[in-house]
Motif scaffolding. Structure first.
Motif, PDB file in Angstrom:
ATOM      1  N   LYS A   6      -7.291   1.553   3.543  1.00 20.99           N
ATOM      2  CA  LYS A   6      -6.702   1.624   2.680  1.00 20.99           C
ATOM      3  C   LYS A   6      -6.158   2.841   2.222  1.00 20.99           C
ATOM      4  O   LYS A   6      -5.188   3.409   2.140  1.00 20.99           O
ATOM      5  CB  LYS A   6      -7.960   1.620   1.133  1.00 20.99           C
ATOM      6  CG  LYS A   6      -6.771   2.214  -0.415  1.00 20.99           C
ATOM      7  CD  LYS A   6      -7.255   1.582  -1.121  1.00 20.99           C
ATOM      8  CE  LYS A   6      -6.199   2.605  -2.342  1.00 20.99           C
ATOM      9  NZ  LYS A   6      -6.763   2.734  -3.297  1.00 20.99           N
TER      10      LYS A   6
ATOM     11  N   LEU B 190      -3.482   2.707   4.310  1.00 24.72           N
ATOM     12  CA  LEU B 190      -2.333   2.819   4.236  1.00 24.72           C
ATOM     13  C   LEU B 190      -1.777   3.926   3.309  1.00 24.72           C
ATOM     14  O   LEU B 190      -0.435   4.304   2.975  1.00 24.72           O
ATOM     15  CB  LEU B 190      -2.299   1.482   2.974  1.00 24.72           C
ATOM     16  CG  LEU B 190      -2.601   0.559   4.006  1.00 24.72           C
ATOM     17  CD1 LEU B 190      -2.830  -0.842   2.555  1.00 24.72           C
ATOM     18  CD2 LEU B 190      -1.201   0.054   5.054  1.00 24.72           C
TER      19      LEU B 190
ATOM     20  N   ALA C 117      -0.564  -0.237  -2.308  1.00 27.00           N
ATOM     21  CA  ALA C 117      -2.028  -0.345  -1.134  1.00 27.00           C
ATOM     22  C   ALA C 117      -2.627  -1.346  -2.161  1.00 27.00           C
ATOM     23  O   ALA C 117      -3.580  -2.228  -1.218  1.00 27.00           O
ATOM     24  CB  ALA C 117      -3.003   0.963  -0.966  1.00 27.00           C
TER      25      ALA C 117
ATOM     26  N   ALA D  27       2.588  -6.121   2.512  1.00 19.86           N
ATOM     27  CA  ALA D  27       2.911  -4.797   1.822  1.00 19.86           C
ATOM     28  C   ALA D  27       4.729  -4.498   2.082  1.00 19.86           C
ATOM     29  O   ALA D  27       4.790  -3.815   0.335  1.00 19.86           O
ATOM     30  CB  ALA D  27       2.501  -3.273   2.743  1.00 19.86           C
TER      31      ALA D  27
END
Length: 273
Positions: A158, A161, A175, A205
DNA sequence: CTGTGGTCCTGTATGC
DNA sequence: TGCATACAGGACCACA
């Protein structure tokens, strides 16, 4: 919180309405509206004609034909709004840009956003944006390269991202949503993920941001609206963000919220391993 | 190269 | 009801 879909919605609105307009003398109404790195005062824009509006990740810039660009980041609550000159002054108006035919206002309740004016030649990325990685909507975005960079890291997925120097445009909401779609736990170490999994994550995403863009982005409140003051409708399509305690749409397990990476992280403990 | 924690800010929600 | 505190968080910076 404006992320790529919200910033792109703003860019589209600006591109549609302000190209061809000429700046009159802008007025800075709050010192924090201007990035301290701004090379020149906002007044330098006077007389410049707007030729195009660009975006990389969450950064926007308005290119003029005078080799000057107005760069902006919306931060948490920044807005560009079109208004008529006689309209009342918004409480959180930070910078006013009178244009040939109407006013453009930069409004920002929490003042994390800013504008900046600097030299920029058409087709070039302004200095303030040059350190930002390409976003997945960029025609030159190279997924294979990004997968490589991600898998070379021992940080949690994370955090990567959210790292705008690796892949830009993704913020806290998308995210969490992307990781849920990919069934990946946000704290998984990136190097432990297979190339296929990371590739799929990037693809998801991109898809979730495209879906959000299609409905004007995610609005929780009045802090994110488009250039005409209208909200986006993606909030109703979120699977985990802001849904702590509610059943996971995939496995019905409860959605957890944990403090992680200096912000809240929403995920399903049962189906994001 | 990493991670951590602080900083900027204000409106809303919660706790007592 | 009223006051105090927590929280929301994007990007950047100093520092370890």
């Amino acid at each position: 919180m404006p992320e790529l879909p919200e910033v792109e919605t703003v860019r589209l609105g600006l591109a549609k309405s302000i190209v061809g307009q000429v700046f009159k003398v802008p007025r800075l109404l709050h010192p924090r509206g201007l990035n301290p790195k701004s090379e020149v005062p906002v007044a330098a824009l006077a007389g410049a004609q707007i030729s195009s509006v660009h975006r990389r990740g969450k950064f926007l810039w308005i290119q003029t034909n005078e080799q000057l660009a107005l760069v902006a980041h919306l931060g948490m609550s920044g807005q560009f709004r079109i208004s008529q000159p006689e309209a009342h002054i918004h409480k959180h108006l930070r910078v006013l840009f009178p244009l040939s035919d109407f006013h453009l206002g930069f409004i920002d309740q929490r003042t994390f956003g800013w504008v900046s004016v600097g030299q920029a030649h058409g087709g070039q990325v302004p200095d303030l944006v040059s350190h930002i990685a390409l976003d997945p909507f960029d025609p030159n975005f190279a997924p294979k390269e990004v997968v490589k960079r991600i898998r070379a890291s021992n940080r949690e997925i994370k955090k990567i991202l959210l790292d705008q120097a690796i892949i830009s445009g993704i913020g806290n909401i998308y995210a969490d949503e992307s990781l849920w779609l990919a069934q990946i736990n946000p704290q998984t170490i990136a190097s432990a993920l297979s190339p296929k999994k990371v590739e799929r994550l990037l693809s998801l995403a991109t898809q979730v941001m495209a879906s959000a863009l299609a409905v004007g982005g995610t609005s929780f409140d009045e802090l994110y609206v488009n250039v005409n003051g209208e909200s986006g409708y993606f909030e109703r399509s979120l699977n985990v963000y802001g849904r702590e305690g509610q059943p996971c749409p995939r496995c019905s397990g409860p959605i957890s919220r944990i403090a992680f990476a200096n912000r809240s992280t929403h995920y399903c403990f049962s189906c994001q391993k």
